[in-house]
Structures are given as structure tokens and as C-alpha cells.
Design a protein around this motif. Structure first.
Motif, PDB file in Angstrom:
ATOM      1  N   PRO A   1      -6.599   0.966  -1.634  1.00 56.41           N
ATOM      2  CA  PRO A   1      -6.736   0.087  -2.797  1.00 56.41           C
ATOM      3  C   PRO A   1      -8.210  -0.155  -3.113  1.00 56.41           C
ATOM      4  O   PRO A   1      -9.090   0.114  -2.288  1.00 56.41           O
ATOM      5  CB  PRO A   1      -6.037  -1.200  -2.350  1.00 56.41           C
ATOM      6  CG  PRO A   1      -6.179  -1.205  -0.865  1.00 56.41           C
ATOM      7  CD  PRO A   1      -6.156   0.237  -0.430  1.00 56.41           C
ATOM      8  N   ASN A   2      -8.474  -0.652  -4.301  1.00 57.49           N
ATOM      9  CA  ASN A   2      -9.833  -0.891  -4.745  1.00 57.49           C
ATOM     10  C   ASN A   2     -10.560  -1.823  -3.774  1.00 57.49           C
ATOM     11  O   ASN A   2     -10.064  -2.893  -3.424  1.00 57.49           O
ATOM     12  CB  ASN A   2      -9.806  -1.517  -6.146  1.00 57.49           C
ATOM     13  CG  ASN A   2     -11.137  -1.371  -6.853  1.00 57.49           C
ATOM     14  OD1 ASN A   2     -11.819  -0.379  -6.680  1.00 57.49           O
ATOM     15  ND2 ASN A   2     -11.494  -2.361  -7.645  1.00 57.49           N
TER      16      ASN A   2
ATOM     17  N   HIS B   1      -9.149   5.310 -10.810  1.00 54.83           N
ATOM     18  CA  HIS B   1      -8.124   5.901  -9.954  1.00 54.83           C
ATOM     19  C   HIS B   1      -8.450   7.378  -9.793  1.00 54.83           C
ATOM     20  O   HIS B   1      -8.441   8.146 -10.767  1.00 54.83           O
ATOM     21  CB  HIS B   1      -6.739   5.741 -10.585  1.00 54.83           C
ATOM     22  CG  HIS B   1      -5.633   6.266  -9.727  1.00 54.83           C
ATOM     23  ND1 HIS B   1      -5.166   5.602  -8.622  1.00 54.83           N
ATOM     24  CD2 HIS B   1      -4.901   7.415  -9.819  1.00 54.83           C
ATOM     25  CE1 HIS B   1      -4.192   6.315  -8.065  1.00 54.83           C
ATOM     26  NE2 HIS B   1      -4.017   7.414  -8.770  1.00 54.83           N
TER      27      HIS B   1
ATOM     28  N   ASP C   1      -7.806   4.260  -5.274  1.00 57.61           N
ATOM     29  CA  ASP C   1      -8.481   3.421  -6.257  1.00 57.61           C
ATOM     30  C   ASP C   1      -9.882   3.135  -5.726  1.00 57.61           C
ATOM     31  O   ASP C   1     -10.032   2.611  -4.610  1.00 57.61           O
ATOM     32  CB  ASP C   1      -7.736   2.103  -6.463  1.00 57.61           C
ATOM     33  CG  ASP C   1      -6.371   2.306  -7.100  1.00 57.61           C
ATOM     34  OD1 ASP C   1      -6.138   3.389  -7.663  1.00 57.61           O
ATOM     35  OD2 ASP C   1      -5.537   1.381  -7.018  1.00 57.61           O
TER      36      ASP C   1
ATOM     37  N   ILE D   1       0.852  -1.193   0.000  1.00 60.36           N
ATOM     38  CA  ILE D   1       0.000   0.000   0.000  1.00 60.36           C
ATOM     39  C   ILE D   1       0.891   1.246   0.000  1.00 60.36           C
ATOM     40  O   ILE D   1       1.808   1.373   0.822  1.00 60.36           O
ATOM     41  CB  ILE D   1      -0.922   0.019   1.236  1.00 60.36           C
ATOM     42  CG1 ILE D   1      -1.765  -1.254   1.302  1.00 60.36           C
ATOM     43  CG2 ILE D   1      -1.799   1.260   1.219  1.00 60.36           C
ATOM     44  CD1 ILE D   1      -2.695  -1.431   0.130  1.00 60.36           C
TER      45      ILE D   1
ATOM     46  N   ARG E   1       0.363   3.669  -9.739  1.00 59.03           N
ATOM     47  CA  ARG E   1      -1.020   3.249  -9.534  1.00 59.03           C
ATOM     48  C   ARG E   1      -1.224   1.837 -10.091  1.00 59.03           C
ATOM     49  O   ARG E   1      -0.389   1.312 -10.830  1.00 59.03           O
ATOM     50  CB  ARG E   1      -1.986   4.225 -10.198  1.00 59.03           C
ATOM     51  CG  ARG E   1      -2.170   4.022 -11.699  1.00 59.03           C
ATOM     52  CD  ARG E   1      -3.026   5.128 -12.294  1.00 59.03           C
ATOM     53  NE  ARG E   1      -3.535   4.814 -13.616  1.00 59.03           N
ATOM     54  CZ  ARG E   1      -2.853   4.948 -14.743  1.00 59.03           C
ATOM     55  NH1 ARG E   1      -1.601   5.392 -14.696  1.00 59.03           N
ATOM     56  NH2 ARG E   1      -3.408   4.644 -15.901  1.00 59.03           N
ATOM     57  N   THR E   2      -2.356   1.251  -9.754  1.00 61.05           N
ATOM     58  CA  THR E   2      -2.692  -0.065 -10.285  1.00 61.05           C
ATOM     59  C   THR E   2      -2.770   0.001 -11.801  1.00 61.05           C
ATOM     60  O   THR E   2      -3.504   0.834 -12.355  1.00 61.05           O
ATOM     61  CB  THR E   2      -4.039  -0.538  -9.714  1.00 61.05           C
ATOM     62  OG1 THR E   2      -3.961  -0.555  -8.287  1.00 61.05           O
ATOM     63  CG2 THR E   2      -4.381  -1.920 -10.234  1.00 61.05           C
TER      64      THR E   2
END
Length: 747
Positions: free
Chosen positions: A60-61, A234, A229, A28, A263-264
């Protein structure tokens, strides 16, 4: 032990990101907006920061919870996250599968000032009606939830004065909200030093918007820029005003680069910012996000609606939530719906009212009278805000906006208007721009459409086929509300304070362009200018330069308003060949000036609220209506007020900085029965009746588009629901009075 250790060069934070059950969350990102680190396998992290700066974990998502803190030496720094409503999908059960809906709210201006309105920073001191903005925020959040939004974002100006009490009111509202809310600051949130100064204040910045202090917001509300996210997108949140003040613009640019690089992968990017970023920052975001990944930039600040698509990115500015916008938009929020596609995310959006609808009542207590005599109506689109109507060869050219925000023109041919078998034939409809049309001209065997973002399209009157199209510079920041000037030589003059362009009407070729006539900010250019044989005189917004004369040959500035002059709020109206009439915001005031020199002949303070309705010159007097329906008649030679009359029985509506009253966004129209005006509430008034102003019609919907007279007996009105109404004014001459004479007051 999880703790903060103070060092000579700042503070070293040792902490962890865990679930509420104590499980580690690895990988994270943790940041203070300037320095970055990532959690280890056991959820721990170490970060160097400085005292007083909020530190946050990039959620995070599918996770939410306590994601930011103010670290202090010797105290634990622990971020505890938990799964959001339904794991990785926060959508309410009513949402279609795979679809995400959220609400964009902005400029809530929650205020703790209940007494002296002069303490208000903005034009509310002049236009405001003590709107309860705290209640407005509650209504907006409830409306968002009722429409199926999974969460809401508020893009700045949460408060009006940036004081701790106002931040407390916002936090109380967010705690009681029926859905999660994400926030970023605006310029008003950094104005606490103006109203509750402290010896430690060190404001930075200047210019029209003033300086900023940052600590009050950070202490109460948390990070000023951050990322997360959320539900497959995002979110990149920025502090536009502190960057505008050059306090931390470089820091935020570095943040953008690092955040988007880590980012993811594959998530589309949605930017939250109080105003649209400057060109360089937007290009940095676009480049850092990778091709086709920048989905939308959501903003406010202007208290006006704007929607455009530039390179696949939706640039959306939403009006204020609790009071009317400076462009006569109602209090509203924007619902945004995201649907995953094969390669990209599809975005749809629509604005909806943010406040409860006022009780619907007739304009007057007339139980027996019809709402509007001999009226033919025809729908041409989804909605239409602002703009003008034009006539050509017994037909009407009307703008409309579709559900995707694109601007269309329709040519209508009314038949047997005023009779029982009246009808409207559509000769053609064409898409003229990707954004709403705000100006329509007919002349030189051309029909010209001008869009809000500066797209000009010339069409053939017979078929609607395009002759040429031009896009003016600075499309992402254009807000053109006024119809272009058409000179006797067939040239178009179009623009605002951000730039003015001269084009050939026949070919669209640019003769000259004058860039950046002044500082571009929130004072809109409302009116159309006038052209003499050598000058184009434009009533530009501001804060500078105001009324401006440009040489028609090359765009050189000939004269401008003196510094400190109140901005114009209407079109220029010619009088006696050499002079013009102009309405200004302060007062409001009406003035007569010489077009060649700008010299003021006279200036008269009027009664009533803010108005953009230009004056109308008749054989006997100057006629105009100010906000809340106050009709004035003035002497053209010296500006003396001959009389004032209040139009009674108007329905509740809204106006700039107001959630009550009604306004006059359009100008009176010459008719054989004398001047007629359509007010914001849709009521139609004959102003020069022997018995005083008479209500002669009612389209029962808001009107912000300039009406027009077709032939000698048909008044054409376009309401905001994109319905064209054709009123037979001959019938009004013989029909019974719908309202008693308006009250009259002597000057």
C-alpha cells in the motif's frame, strides 16, 4: 503457526502481512499473479498457489519492505512491511512540495561474459566494445539519485544472458543502490537456457526473439508481474516477453483486470513493461483503469528513444543505460516528474546522460587553431535527435524538439555568411507534430515534416501554415527514422516494416496502404529508399523482409531480400540510372544492386564499426565513412577498395552497443571542395583533400541530423542541442591544416 500446506491440486498458503513491529495490516492484496486474496483484520490470509511460484503482497501507499517470497511446505510465510522514507511521501527533501520524481532506467544488460564476444546474444557480438555494463548500472543508479529521484524502475533486460551469475550481479548492484529500485524482466532475462542449459528446461516461444524459460528469473529476482501503490501512483508491472511467447498472456490479462478493479480508487496507473503492449492489451489496461486513469507506459527493448502521447497516456521508451542506442541515442535514463493537478496528475519527463561524460579534449592537438572557421550559430529549440535539414530559396528548414517532446520546424535565412557581421533571421517557427520530427522534405511548393510516430504535415513555404496533416496507422508502435520518398509524380512513400503508405503530396490523400510487411521488432529502418518509374524500393529493417520493392500503383510486393540477408543500415543511393548502392550491417558491407530486380552486382566487406552513413558517388569513386572514422574509396564498377584512411584524433563518443569510439550517423555532403562529412562527435572533415582527409571544422557537440549544403559555400549542421551551425567552407580552402593527413592503408 504460519505455514504452507501441500494439496493435491497445488499448495495452500496460510500467512500474514504485518508491520515490522508485529501489527496487523488489514485489507492487503496477496497474490501469485494468478490467484488473489486479501488479509483479514488480524493481517492473516489464505491463498492457493503452486510450488515454485513467487507470492507477493501488494504494497500500500507509504509502505515497503519484504513484499515477496518463495513459499515452501512447512515454512513460515510472513510479509513484514515498514514505512517508506518519509511515510507516504518517498520524495527526498530537495523535491518541491507535492512533486514526485523518479527515474526510468532500462536495458542494463549486465553481463558475466568477459571473454568471447560471440557468446553475446545480440548485435554486441558485431558492434560491441566489451562495455562494463555492471559499472554502467551503478553509474545510472547514482545519477538518478543525484538528480533527486525518489526511486528508480528498470524495465527489463536487466541481464544479457539470464544466468544466475548475472542475476547475482544485478542483485548486488540493487543492494548497494542509493535509492529504492523496482524491476520487471525482459527477453534477455529469459535466455538462461541458451547459455547454461539444464535438463529441466522447457523453452516456449520462437521467432526472431527466440524462446523463453522463466524459472531462473523467478528463483533469483522474484515475481515476473506484480503491482504496488507508490507515492500516489499505482504501478502495474508486466512480463512482456513471456506474454509475447504466448506462455501466460491470458494469465497476465486476467491479472490486469483483477488488479485494476481492486486497486485504491482514484490512483493513476503507470505500467512497467519491457516493450510497449500490443493494441489489445493496452486497450484492456485503459478500459480496466477507468477513463483518464492510465498515465504512462514505460518501456525499453528497442535501445532507442520514443515518446508520444496517445489519448492522454504517455508512451515512453528509454534508450539503454550503459551503451549507445540503435538510433544513435547516447546512454541515458529518463527522469519523470509527477505533480498532482486539480483533476489529473501532470507528468513531465526528460532524458539525461546515464554515464559520466568522457574527458573533453580537442579533436587534435591544435592549440592555435580556432574550433571552427567563420561559423554562425543559432539556437532553435531544446534539442534535436536524428532528422534531416532541407533548403529552399536560399533558406534552411530545420527541425527541433521542445521540452515537452513536440516537433517544430523553423525556416532560417542566413545573411552575410562568412563575414564578421553574419546573422541568421528566423522567418517562421511552427509546431508540426506532438513528437520529434525525423524527416523534412521540400518540393512541389510544399514543405513536408514527418514525425517519429508517423504524423505527416505539409506546410506553406512562405508562412509555415499547414496545408494538411495525416496520422499513419499504428501510431503507438511507429519508429520512423527515414525521410519519405518523393516520386516524380508528386507522391510520398513513407513507412517501415510495420506498414508503408502512399500519399498525394498536394492533398495528403492516401492512394494505398500496405500493412505489416514483416515482423515488427528492434531492427530499425534507418534509410530512405528510391523510386523508379514503377517501383518504390525501401531499405526496411527487420528481422524481415529487408530490402523491399513495392509496385507504385498499389503497394504490391515485387521482390524482397532473400531470407538470411543482413539488414540494410543506410539509405539507397542511385548510381548510373538503373542501380543503387546500399550499406548493410554485417561487416559492414557495401553492395551495388539493380533496382528493378534486386540482383546484386557486387558486395564488398569494409573496415570499421556499424554505420548508417550512406555512400556518396563522386566522379572518381564511391566515398563513405564507417564507424570509428575509417574513410573508404571504392571503384564503382567492381567494388574494389581503392584506399582506406583513418581519421585520427576523434573524441570519445558512443555508438550502438558501445560506450566508446565514435560513429558516422550522417552521410557525406557534396561541396565544391569535394565530399565533407560530419561525424557523431561534431568534427567536420574534408575527405578528398590532396593531402588526405582534413579536419576543417568542429561544432563541439554531437550531431545525428543529416547536414546540408546551402548555396555553394555554406555547410549547415544541426547539433543535438538544437543549435544550427553555418560553416563557410570557402574559408577552409585557405586556412591552415587543422590535422595532419590521415593514415592511409592500401586495399
Amino acid at each position: 503457526m504460519i505455514y504452507c500446506r501441500r494439496l493435491d491440486s497445488g499448495m495452500q498458503i496460510i500467512g500474514a502481512v504485518l508491520t515490522i513491529h508485529g501489527n496487523a495490516l488489514a485489507g492487503i492484496a496477496v497474490s501469485d499473479g494468478r490467484t488473489w486474496t486479501f488479509t483479514r483484520d488480524d493481517g492473516s490470509f489464505s491463498l492457493r498457489t503452486v510450488p515454485g511460484r513467487p507470492v507477493w503482497a501488494r504494497r500500500p501507499n507509504g509502505w515497503t519492505g519484504r513484499w515477496w517470497q518463495h513459499p515452501a511446505a512447512g515454512e513460515p510465510v510472513l510479509f513484514q512491511l515498514h514505512p517508506s522514507r518519509t511515510g507516504s511521501d518517498p520524495q527526498p527533501p530537495s523535491a518541491p512540495s507535492g512533486e514526485l520524481r523518479f527515474a526510468h532506467i532500462t536495458d542494463t544488460h549486465v553481463s558475466a561474459i568477459d571473454g568471447d564476444p560471440s557468446q553475446a546474444v545480440e548485435l554486441a557480438a558485431r558492434y560491441g566494445d566489451q562495455t562494463d555494463t555492471t559499472s554502467g548500472l551503478h553509474h545510472a543508479l547514482r545519477t538518478a539519485a543525484d538528480h533527486g529521484a525518489a526511486f528508480a524502475v528498470i524495465t527489463g533486460d536487466l541481464t544479457d544472458h539470464g544466468t544466475p551469475e548475472e542475476f547475482r550481479r544485478v542483485l548486488d548492484s540493487l543492494a548497494a543502490a542509493p535509492l529504492p529500485v523496482e524491476i520487471v524482466p525482459g527477453n534477455h532475462d529469459h535466455y538462461g537456457h541458451r547459455h547454461q542449459p539444464h535438463p529441466s528446461d522447457t523453452p516456449h516461444g520462437g521467432g526472431f526473439l527466440g524462446a523463453a524459460t522463466l524459472t531462473r528469473y523467478e528463483q533469483a529476482m522474484g515475481p515476473r508481474w506484480w503491482s504496488a501503490d507508490l507515492a500516489g501512483v499505482h504501478l502495474l508491472a508486466l512480463d512482456w516477453f513471456s506474454a509475447w511467447c504466448a506462455i501466460d498472456d491470458t494469465d497476465q490479462q486476467r491479472f490486469i483486470i483483477t488488479d485494476l478493479a481492486t486497486r485504491t480508487p482514484g490512483l493513476p496507473v503507470v505500467v512497467l513493461t519491457h516493450d510497449q503492449p500490443d493494441h489489445d492489451t493496452l486497450e484492456l489496461i485503459r478500459y480496466s483503469a477507468a477513463p483518464d486513469s492510465l498515465l504512462a507506459v514505460l518501456s525499453g527493448h528497442w535501445h532507442a528513444d520514443a515518446q508520444r502521447n496517445v489519448g492522454g497516456c504517455h508512451l515512453l521508451s528509454t534508450p539503454a543505460a550503459s551503451f549507445g542506442g540503435l538510433d544513435w541515442s547516447p546512454p541515458q535514463l529518463r527522469l519523470i516528474t509527477l505533480t498532482p493537478g486539480l483533476r489529473t496528475m501532470d507528468l513531465r519527463h526528460d532524458t539525461i546522460p546515464a554515464l559520466p561524460k568522457p574527458p573533453r579534449s580537442p579533436t587534435t592537438s591544435r592549440a592555435d587553431a580556432p574550433a571552427s572557421p567563420r561559423t554562425t550559430s543559432h539556437s532553435i529549440g531544446a534539442h534535436q535527435h536524428l532528422g534531416t535539414l532541407a533548403t529552399i530559396a536560399g533558406t534552411v528548414i530545420a527541425p527541433s524538439t521542445d521540452t515537452h517532446g513536440a516537433g517544430h520546424l523553423t525556416r532560417l535565412h542566413p545573411s552575410n555568411t562568412g563575414s564578421n557581421d553574419s546573422r541568421v533571421d528566423v522567418l517562421w517557427t511552427v509546431r508540426a507534430a506532438d513528437d520529434p520530427i525525423t524527416g523534412v522534405l521540400a518540393g512541389h511548393d510544399q514543405i513536408l515534416a514527418c514525425s517519429h510516430a508517423g504524423t505527416l504535415t505539409a506546410l506553406a513555404p512562405a508562412t509555415g501554415a499547414p496545408h494538411w496533416t495525416r496520422h499513419l496507422p499504428h501510431r503507438q508502435r511507429r519508429r520512423l527514422l527515414a525521410t519519405p520518398i518523393l516520386t516524380a509524380a508528386g507522391r510520398l512513400i513513407v513507412g517501415d516494416v510495420g506498414g508503408v503508405t502512399c500519399l498525394d503530396l498536394d492533398t495528403g490523400d492516401i492512394a494505398w496502404h500496405r500493412d505489416q510487411l514483416g515482423q515488427v521488432d528492434t531492427l530499425l529502418t534507418y534509410g530512405t529508399g528510391l523510386a523508379t518509374d514503377r517501383l518504390a524500393v525501401l531499405p526496411l529493417g527487420g528481422p524481415t523482409p529487408g530490402l523491399t520493392a513495392l509496385d507504385l500503383r498499389d503497394g504490391t510486393i515485387t521482390w524482397t531480400d532473400p531470407p538470411g540477408t543482413p539488414p540494410p543500415s543506410s539509405s539507397l543511393v542511385a548510381i548510373d540510372g538503373t542501380d543503387a548502392l546500399l550499406l548493410r550491417t554485417a561487416g559492414p558491407t557495401l553492395e551495388r544492386l539493380n533496382l528493378s530486380t534486386g540482383q546484386t552486382r557486387w558486395r564488398t566487406t569494409l573496415t570499421g564499426r556499424f554505420s548508417t552513413a550512406a555512400p556518396l558517388v563522386t566522379d572518381e569513386a564511391i566515398v563513405l565513412v564507417t564507424g570509428d572514422g575509417i574513410a573508404h574509396r571504392l571503384d564503382p564498377d567492381h567494388g574494389g577498395i581503392l584506399d582506406r584512411q583513418h581519421l585520427h584524433g576523434l573524441r570519445p563518443a558512443y555508438g550502438p552497443y558501445r560506450s566508446t569510439g565514435t560513429g558516422a550517423p550522417t552521410t557525406a555532403v557534396h561541396t565544391p571542395l569535394g565530399p565533407m562529412i560530419v561525424l557523431l562527435d561534431g568534427s567536420i572533415w574534408q575527405l578528398d583533400s590532396p593531402a588526405g582527409p582534413l579536419l576543417v571544422g568542429d561544432v563541439a557537440a554531437p550531431v545525428t541530423t543529416q547536414p546540408v549544403l546551402l548555396g555553394s559555400n555554406t555547410l549547415v549542421v544541426l547539433s543535438t542541442d538544437a543549435v544550427v551551425h553555418l560553416l563557410d567552407i570557402n574559408a577552409t580552402a585557405t586556412r591552415p591544416m587543422l590535422a595532419g593527413p590521415a593514415s592511409r592503408s592500401a586495399s
